[in-house]
Design a protein around this motif. Structure first.
Motif, PDB file in Angstrom:
ATOM      1  N   ILE A 280       0.843  -1.214   0.000  1.00 33.47           N
ATOM      2  CA  ILE A 280       0.000   0.000   0.000  1.00 33.47           C
ATOM      3  C   ILE A 280       0.874   1.258   0.000  1.00 33.47           C
ATOM      4  O   ILE A 280       0.683   2.174  -0.811  1.00 33.47           O
ATOM      5  N   ASP A 281       1.865   1.276   0.895  1.00 35.15           N
ATOM      6  CA  ASP A 281       2.704   2.475   0.981  1.00 35.15           C
ATOM      7  C   ASP A 281       3.583   2.644  -0.250  1.00 35.15           C
ATOM      8  O   ASP A 281       3.932   3.763  -0.623  1.00 35.15           O
ATOM      9  N   ILE A 282       3.943   1.524  -0.876  1.00 34.36           N
ATOM     10  CA  ILE A 282       4.755   1.628  -2.104  1.00 34.36           C
ATOM     11  C   ILE A 282       3.931   2.342  -3.180  1.00 34.36           C
ATOM     12  O   ILE A 282       4.400   3.274  -3.832  1.00 34.36           O
ATOM     13  N   ALA A 283       2.681   1.909  -3.333  1.00 33.25           N
ATOM     14  CA  ALA A 283       1.831   2.542  -4.362  1.00 33.25           C
ATOM     15  C   ALA A 283       1.577   4.006  -4.022  1.00 33.25           C
ATOM     16  O   ALA A 283       1.584   4.867  -4.908  1.00 33.25           O
ATOM     17  N   LYS A 284       1.366   4.272  -2.733  1.00 29.54           N
ATOM     18  CA  LYS A 284       1.099   5.664  -2.336  1.00 29.54           C
ATOM     19  C   LYS A 284       2.288   6.552  -2.686  1.00 29.54           C
ATOM     20  O   LYS A 284       2.145   7.637  -3.243  1.00 29.54           O
ATOM     21  N   LYS A 285       3.496   6.026  -2.393  1.00 28.40           N
ATOM     22  CA  LYS A 285       4.708   6.805  -2.676  1.00 28.40           C
ATOM     23  C   LYS A 285       4.875   7.025  -4.182  1.00 28.40           C
ATOM     24  O   LYS A 285       5.110   8.137  -4.642  1.00 28.40           O
TER      25      LYS A 285
END
Ligand code: CQM
Ligand code: MG
Length: 349
Positions: A280-285
Motif C-alpha cells: 500500500i505504501d509503495i503505491a502511495k509513494k
C-alpha cells in the motif's frame, strides 16, 4: 456498436443515466482482499481508511469451496462499513465461470448503492463488456440504484490485448483497464512463471569489443511489459478512461515492486494493485507525484501565463507542450492533496 445518440441512454427502463465523463478520483492503489478470509476481512475497516480503492476479490486466489462465502462476506462487510471517500470495488468471477451471474445479481441487489466499480477479469472483446453493461442496467433498475456502477476490465488474454481499443470504447461505464500479467503471460505462452515484474533472461548485451565473446559485455535487463502497458495506456487515454498497472506477486521484493510501479506511473498509469498491506505504501509513494516535480510544474505554469510562447527556466526551454505536462502533474497533485493533508502540505498548493 450503438449509434452515437444512443450511447448515453440507459440500457434498461429505470436504470440510471450513464455518466458522460469518468470522474478522476484518487486511485493510487486498488487493495485486494479475500472476503472469505476472516483475518483479512477484520482488517478492512482500518485498511479502507488508508487506501484509495478497496476491492473484495471473488475470482482467482479464492478457493472454489469459498466462492459463495467470499460473495456473502463482501455483502456483509459492505453493509457494515462506512467507506467515506474510499471507493469500493469488486472483482467478479470470469464470465465463463458458474459464479459470475450470481456475483452480479447478489452484489448489485444487496450493495449496489455502495459499489463504485465492478472489475471484470479475462475480457476478450467488446462483447463481454456489452453483456455486463446490459445486465448491470437491468439489475440497477430492479434495485432502484440511482448512480451507475462503472466497469473495469482486466487485460489478461492475447485476444483481449488485440481488442484493447474496442474494449476501452465499449460502454460509457468503462472506467479503466488493468494489466493482468500472470494470465496474459500464460495466454501468450510467454516462458515466465511470475506474477508481473521482469525476468533476468530478457536482456540486451553490449557488442563484443574483441575476439572473446564472453568478456566485457555488459547486459541490461529489459522490461517485459513495456509494449503491453504502453498500448493499454494509449487505449485508455484515447477513450478518456484510466489505465492501471496490475499486481506484483513478489511481495518480499519491495524494491522491484517500487520500480515496476514507477515505470507504470511514468508511462501514464494512475495506480496499481496492492495484494498485501506492505504494497500500500509503495503505491502511495510512487503514484503521488514527487513534491519537487510539483514545485517545478507550478513554476512552469506560472511562467507560461496563457501557455503560449516559450521561456527559459533553469537552462531548459519550456513551451506549450511542456506546460501541458506540468498541468497534468498539477491536476493530479491537487486531486491527491484534497484527499491527503500530508500531501497538501508537501505540495504547498
Ligand atoms: C499473498 C498472501 C497469500 C500472503 O498472505 P500471508 O497471510 O501469508 O502473509 P503475511 O505477511 O503473513 O500477512 C500478514 C498479515 O496481513 C494480513 N494480510 C495479508 N494480505 C492481506 C490483504 N491483501 N489485505 C488485508 N490483510 C492482509 C494477513 O492476514 C496477516 O494477518 P495477521 O497479522 O492478522 O495474521 C495474501 O497477502 C493474499 O492473499 N493477498 C491477496 C492475493 C490476491 O488477491 N491475489 C489475486 C490478485 S493477483 C491476480 O489475480 C493475477 C491476475 C491479475 O489475475 C493476473 O495477472 O492474471
Ligand atoms: Mg488473472
Amino acid at each position: 456498436m450503438r449509434n452515437p445518440r444512443a450511447f448515453l441512454r440507459p440500457l434498461a427502463v429505470g436504470a440510471p443515466t450513464p455518466v458522460a465523463d469518468i470522474p478522476f478520483r484518487p486511485s493510487r492503489m486498488i487493495h485486494f482482499f479475500d472476503p472469505s478470509n476472516p483475518k483479512m476481512a477484520a482488517k478492512v475497516p482500518d485498511i479502507a481508511k488508508k487506501v484509495d480503492i478497496i476491492l473484495g476479490n471473488l475470482e482467482d486466489a479464492i478457493k472454489i469451496e469459498n466462492k459463495e462465502a467470499a460473495r456473502q462476506g463482501l455483502v456483509d462487510i459492505a453493509k457494515a462499513t462506512t467507506f467515506g471517500d474510499t471507493q469500493l470495488w469488486t472483482r467478479i468471477n470470469s464470465l465463463d465461470s458458474p459464479w459470475a451471474l450470481d456475483d452480479l445479481i447478489t452484489l448489485v441487489t444487496e450493495i449496489g448503492d455502495k459499489l463504485d466499480v465492478v472489475m471484470v477479469p479475462k475480457v476478450e472483446g467488446a462483447q463481454d463488456i456489452h453483456y455486463v453493461d446490459r445486465l448491470l442496467a437491468q439489475l440497477e433498475a430492479r434495485a432502484g440504484i440511482t448512480r451507475p456502477i462503472l466497469v473495469h476490465a482486466i487485460l489478461e488474454t492475447a485476444e483481449g490485448m488485440t481488442n484493447v481499443e474496442e474494449i476501452a470504447a465499449a460502454s460509457p461505464r468503462m472506467q479503466g483497464i488493468s494489466l493482468g500479467p500472470a494470465d496474459l503471460a500464460a495466454s501468450r505462452r510467454m516462458k515466465t512463471t511470475r506474477v508481473g515484474g521482469g525476468h533476468p533472461g530478457y536482456l540486451v548485451r553490449q557488442d563484443p569489443t574483441g575476439d572473446d565473446l564472453t568478456q566485457g559485455r555488459t547486459t541490461y535487463q529489459q522490461d517485459l511489459w513495456h509494449y503491453t502497458i504502453a498500448r493499454m495506456v494509449d487505449a485508455c487515454a484515447g477513450n478518456d478512461i484510466l489505465p492501471f498497472y496490475g499486481p506484483f506477486g513478489d511481495i518480499k521484493d519491495v524494491v522491484a515492486c517500487e520500480d515496476q510501479f514507477r515505470n507504470a506511473f511514468l508511462l501514464g498509469c494512475v495506480g496499481a494493485w496492492s495484494l498485501h498491506p506492505v504494497q500500500i505504501d509503495i503505491a502511495k509513494k510512487v503514484f503521488s507525484p514527487d513534491p519537487a516535480d510539483v514545485a517545478h510544474a507550478k513554476q512552469v505554469v506560472e511562467a507560461m501565463g496563457d501557455g503560449s510562447g516559450a521561456v527559459m527556466i533553469n537552462g531548459k526551454m519550456e513551451d506549450d507542450a511542456s506546460c501541458k505536462q506540468c498541468i497534468v502533474m498539477l491536476d493530479l497533485a491537487k486531486a491527491l492533496a484534497e484527499r491527503d493533508p500530508e500531501l497538501a502540505a508537501a505540495y504547498d498548493l
